[in-house]
Write an enzyme that holds these catalytic residues in place. Sequence first.
Site, PDB file in Angstrom:
ATOM      1  N   GLY A 268       0.813  -1.208   0.000  1.00 33.74           N
ATOM      2  CA  GLY A 268       0.000   0.000   0.000  1.00 33.74           C
ATOM      3  C   GLY A 268       0.851   1.263   0.000  1.00 33.74           C
TER       4      GLY A 268
ATOM      5  N   GLU B 151      20.958  -5.971 -22.310  1.00 39.75           N
ATOM      6  CA  GLU B 151      21.388  -7.274 -22.857  1.00 39.75           C
ATOM      7  C   GLU B 151      20.304  -7.898 -23.738  1.00 39.75           C
ATOM      8  OE1 GLU B 151      23.806  -9.993 -20.834  1.00 39.75           O
ATOM      9  OE2 GLU B 151      24.803  -8.461 -19.631  1.00 39.75           O
TER      10      GLU B 151
END
Length: 383
Positions: A341, A365
């Site tokens: 939250g 990559e």
Amino acid sequence: MRITDATLSEAHRAVRDRVRKVAEAVIAPNAAAVDATGEFPVASHRALVAEGLYAPHVPEEYGGDGADTLTSCLIVEEVARVCASSSLTPNVTRLASLPLLLSGSAELGERYLRPLRDGAILAFALSEQDAGSDAASVRTRAVRVDGGYRIDGDKRWITNAGVADYYLVAAVTDPDAGAHGVSMFVVHSTDEGVSAGPDEDKLGMRGSPTCPVHLRGVHVPADRLVGAEGEGLRLALGALDHSRITIAAQAVGIAQGALDHAAGYVAQRRQFGRPLADFQGLRFKLADMAMHLEAARQLTYAAAARSTQDSPDLRFFSAAAKCFASDTAMQVTTDAVQLLGGHGYTRNAPVERMMRDAKVTQIYEGANEILRTVMAKQVLADH
């Protein structure tokens, strides 16, 4: 949650236990500060080197352990679980070392792989401003001169730049040969004409330096050519086939760290008179997080086995592992923030850092969009 992986050997479990102790004792306590300050995680680097966990893949003839890809994955995974920035320096050093291994040059191995035992840092200088996914479009030039080559150009988004001892630099030696005109060289950070620009102000991985590298009339002796002229792109792409598996492991580690923290929070936090863990909707979310994480882990370990064996289906498995694991890490870390939250949205909780760190695993990559085209090509190859 810790699932006992029956596929790991006793030796692999021992490595995992060793690196977990280092990660929890030395690396984790500094993770928040590394992220907040953007400073290179010196303590993490020194601890991994001291424990022989920095570059275990280096062959025994160059002073390493000759460890398999799964060993490297386990190390990266455990470090990334507590601090993704700290896992990136050994990860990229491994990537940059792979062209040296693939070239088969004992002389280059002796000169540049042996120092890794003592913590030398490598950088992989392939990308440029207009050459990211399209690696063949590099413009950095290497022109033959007496005794070697003169290199001129600019590299961009180079991990470890500014702290690296050596750069593996892709440069064009034959402008008319396209992808077959790219060669690879070892450039020393101390070579005249080499400089690193300012560190990029990044969303995540803030303790890992990412800088442009400028090459201005850099003289590189001929014996620092890696492989033969024109083999640079082949060596770079071959290295990435093996290396992106440890990026998958990094993503798995980040996701595991987020799941651990979220599960602990949900078990302790009370609302409406009972723990959050009693609410079925939240239990289902945790179950999905754990399920996808474990699938990513097993796909990563399967790809690692194919890397060690240099299997013909390595390219598919490395792309699949990196793609699936990074997508999983992004989803798991986002869900972890949601489970916490308002608390999860603050810097007081590590899950927001993990969410920021996870994002780049979908990008570097091999962006996941590119990797999906790689996988599709492999799927269609038999048809």
